[in-house]
Scaffold this motif. Sequence first.
Motif, PDB file in Angstrom:
ATOM      1  N   VAL A 497       0.846  -1.190   0.000  1.00  0.00           N
ATOM      2  CA  VAL A 497       0.000   0.000   0.000  1.00  0.00           C
ATOM      3  C   VAL A 497       0.881   1.239   0.000  1.00  0.00           C
ATOM      4  O   VAL A 497       1.878   1.296   0.720  1.00  0.00           O
ATOM      5  CB  VAL A 497      -0.877  -0.009   1.283  1.00  0.00           C
ATOM      6  N   HIS A 498       0.491   2.237  -0.851  1.00  0.00           N
ATOM      7  CA  HIS A 498       1.235   3.499  -0.840  1.00  0.00           C
ATOM      8  C   HIS A 498       0.429   4.509  -0.028  1.00  0.00           C
ATOM      9  O   HIS A 498      -0.740   4.747  -0.305  1.00  0.00           O
ATOM     10  CB  HIS A 498       1.447   4.010  -2.271  1.00  0.00           C
ATOM     11  N   LEU A 499       1.062   5.068   1.004  1.00  0.00           N
ATOM     12  CA  LEU A 499       0.347   5.969   1.914  1.00  0.00           C
ATOM     13  C   LEU A 499       0.916   7.373   1.826  1.00  0.00           C
ATOM     14  O   LEU A 499       2.132   7.550   1.907  1.00  0.00           O
ATOM     15  CB  LEU A 499       0.548   5.490   3.356  1.00  0.00           C
ATOM     16  N   ASN A 504      -4.097  15.452   9.049  1.00  0.00           N
ATOM     17  CA  ASN A 504      -4.322  14.776  10.340  1.00  0.00           C
ATOM     18  C   ASN A 504      -3.474  13.503  10.460  1.00  0.00           C
ATOM     19  O   ASN A 504      -3.861  12.547  11.108  1.00  0.00           O
ATOM     20  CB  ASN A 504      -5.792  14.376  10.490  1.00  0.00           C
ATOM     21  N   GLY A 505      -2.342  13.457   9.800  1.00  0.00           N
ATOM     22  CA  GLY A 505      -1.489  12.262   9.850  1.00  0.00           C
ATOM     23  C   GLY A 505      -2.006  11.205   8.887  1.00  0.00           C
ATOM     24  O   GLY A 505      -2.693  11.506   7.909  1.00  0.00           O
ATOM     25  N   PHE A 506      -1.676   9.942   9.183  1.00  0.00           N
ATOM     26  CA  PHE A 506      -2.046   8.856   8.259  1.00  0.00           C
ATOM     27  C   PHE A 506      -3.480   8.389   8.438  1.00  0.00           C
ATOM     28  O   PHE A 506      -4.033   7.707   7.592  1.00  0.00           O
ATOM     29  CB  PHE A 506      -1.110   7.656   8.466  1.00  0.00           C
ATOM     30  N   GLY A 507      -4.040   8.688   9.609  1.00  0.00           N
ATOM     31  CA  GLY A 507      -5.433   8.300   9.819  1.00  0.00           C
ATOM     32  C   GLY A 507      -5.624   6.876  10.306  1.00  0.00           C
ATOM     33  O   GLY A 507      -6.581   6.224   9.936  1.00  0.00           O
ATOM     34  N   ALA A 530      -6.323   4.353   1.225  1.00  0.00           N
ATOM     35  CA  ALA A 530      -5.329   3.443   0.627  1.00  0.00           C
ATOM     36  C   ALA A 530      -5.755   1.979   0.751  1.00  0.00           C
ATOM     37  O   ALA A 530      -5.091   1.085   0.247  1.00  0.00           O
ATOM     38  CB  ALA A 530      -3.982   3.656   1.300  1.00  0.00           C
ATOM     39  N   GLY A 531      -6.870   1.734   1.465  1.00  0.00           N
ATOM     40  CA  GLY A 531      -7.372   0.358   1.556  1.00  0.00           C
ATOM     41  C   GLY A 531      -6.870  -0.415   2.773  1.00  0.00           C
ATOM     42  O   GLY A 531      -6.975  -1.635   2.819  1.00  0.00           O
ATOM     43  N   LEU A 532      -6.301   0.306   3.769  1.00  0.00           N
ATOM     44  CA  LEU A 532      -5.882  -0.407   4.986  1.00  0.00           C
ATOM     45  C   LEU A 532      -7.103  -0.713   5.835  1.00  0.00           C
ATOM     46  O   LEU A 532      -8.056   0.053   5.855  1.00  0.00           O
ATOM     47  CB  LEU A 532      -4.889   0.448   5.784  1.00  0.00           C
ATOM     48  N   VAL A 566       4.846   6.828   1.754  1.00  0.00           N
ATOM     49  CA  VAL A 566       5.526   5.627   2.252  1.00  0.00           C
ATOM     50  C   VAL A 566       4.865   4.364   1.684  1.00  0.00           C
ATOM     51  O   VAL A 566       3.655   4.315   1.488  1.00  0.00           O
ATOM     52  CB  VAL A 566       5.495   5.628   3.816  1.00  0.00           C
ATOM     53  N   GLU A 567       5.725   3.372   1.418  1.00  0.00           N
ATOM     54  CA  GLU A 567       5.237   2.065   0.939  1.00  0.00           C
ATOM     55  C   GLU A 567       5.120   1.149   2.153  1.00  0.00           C
ATOM     56  O   GLU A 567       6.129   0.911   2.823  1.00  0.00           O
ATOM     57  CB  GLU A 567       6.309   1.427   0.036  1.00  0.00           C
ATOM     58  N   ILE A 568       3.950   0.626   2.478  1.00  0.00           N
ATOM     59  CA  ILE A 568       3.930  -0.377   3.545  1.00  0.00           C
ATOM     60  C   ILE A 568       3.285  -1.669   3.048  1.00  0.00           C
ATOM     61  O   ILE A 568       2.424  -1.644   2.172  1.00  0.00           O
ATOM     62  CB  ILE A 568       3.234   0.111   4.846  1.00  0.00           C
TER      63      ILE A 568
END
Length: 645
Positions: A497-499, A504-507, A530-532, A566-568
């Motif tokens: 996932v690319h974030l 408000n940050g990453f959420g 991003a689909g997390l 970032v790629e996680i």
Amino acid sequence: SQQGCDPFAQTQRSKLQHRRARINQQINKEMRMRAGAENLFRATSNHKVKETVALELSYVNSNLQLLKEELEELNSSMDVYQNDSESISVPMIPLGLKETKELDLLVPLKDLISEHYGEEGILFEKEIKEFMELRQAMRTPSRNEAGLELLMEYYNQLYFLDSRFFPPTKSLGVFFHWYDSLTGVPSHQRALAFEKGSVLFNIGALHTQIGARQDRASLPGLNQAIDAFQKAAGAFNYLKENFSNAPSLDMSTASLNMLVRLMVAQVQECVFEKMTLLRAQHDFLTRLQLAQEAARVEDVYSLVHQTMTQAHVKDYVPFSWTTMVHVKSEHFKALSHYFAAIALCDCPVASDAELPEQEKAFIQFHITMPEGPSLRILLQDPEERRKLGKAHLKKAIMKHEEAMRIHGLCKILRKMDILQEVLSFAHKRSLSKYSEIDHEEDFFETGDAPDIHPKTHQKPEIKSPNFSQVKVTDLFHRLGPLSVFSAKNKWYPARRVHLMRGENGFGFTLRGDSPVLIAGVIPGGCAAEAGLKEGDYIISVNGKDCKWSKHAEVVQLLKSTGEEGVEISVITLQGSEGPKAADKKAAAMSSGSGMLKSNKENSRKSLMNSKSASTLLVWSKKSKRSKKSTYGIPFTAVGDNEAMY
């Protein structure tokens, strides 16, 4: 890496193991031939063929009988395991180790790593080979502390192997082959519990060999022998209580019961020897104590003899063992009567000051009261003491003779000079004492002395194996924390996932570590876009593996990202019904199948590695780390070690 001792170094003992292995292979071959012949016998209706096959079967069976006798003779070569000191100690019974076949796990484990873990199997060849080398080494442990540690290390490593590669519903497809330690009959099973149980059996057997080789003429040697036999009893007892349905006889409940009792008896014998060593003074009370200790040894050996002659065990235990145990029970009964006689005849008559203490000891000394005068008169009248002493000696001599008679019935024991020497020495000693106190003018009929009440000052302990004393690290550590990356869990293929970071940050909120869990996703935030999903585990950040990373490390990696985002990589465990359902299925599969089951083994897992045992069932369990479960809580109330990013 750990080394076993070289099985081919030509010591007496390895020659023995070598011959044992060879006989085991021959037995294996004969059993295969027998199985083939039996199938043919059942299948054919041709009379001629049936006759030929019946002949072949009787030939194979007599061959098997001879091989088993040869193996029994090997299992009785106790002298090889005894010490080399000059002093004579009665031989003890050690057990030979169970033999096993080599096992090649390279392909099955590589396949499982790529199928189940989605990793390149080839990248784990080093770890698999290291495990196989450890298994190879533990087949020939040295007979000392290092050998025990090697077996323990392998046993503990099997816990990790089990958690990583043995899913509850599916078999790895490899067979574990082990030979029966007493009969050499081969057994094999797919269940890892059979491998664990066999290693545990060998831990017990190695303790018996260490106990048998101690020099029991010295106090340190005796204490080490006591310790070794108590630990052997503990290993066999642990095996009996935690594993069931073993495919081989040596690990059946009846056999293990017999082995535990045999070890306890050998401890009791050492305790008697320890008393004779420590109590050099020849006073009345000490000799009474020795007589009671000897009666206790007789008692426990009688129990072992009973156990060995029971239906399920009788045809299985080497005749030489049964005879040895029988001989010892008679021998120690004789000794108990001998020491009683010595106490009465060689010790000065009680003074008035000593009388109360001696009377008190003597009241509890016999199983039934001796006939004749009261104890007080008896203790103060030398002639009465001599009479009773003579009755005890008469009984001692009868028992010595019985021990020698039984000893003579066994071809293998007849070859054991040491035992022969001990028996005839004790016999002669009692005879000479008898002739010393026998007066020609004795006209009374020597009465029947009552037996001595068994009593010991040191009760044998059954010492369970202490697995935690040998620390091992999981060879397959790189696969990730066991709480998630285990054989019983299934997860969907990793998602990348690319974030980007919003204002408000990453959420999302994160919780825990190794691996870090996404505890919540803010609707409409970057993470949600991003689909997390809630319940995802973060396994890498910007290509850096994070399976083992602590909370703070992951946060640091996330925070250090710039404009480009970032790629996680994350994984999701399949079905939060998770391992529970799989366990039920497995239980249904394994219960009726007569496999060696390891009942209470599972409770040990939590002791060995509490982190890995508490599988985070995504949400259904409250995490141990946070007081509040964040399930369905509005995002303003964030749990104590959950943070919002």
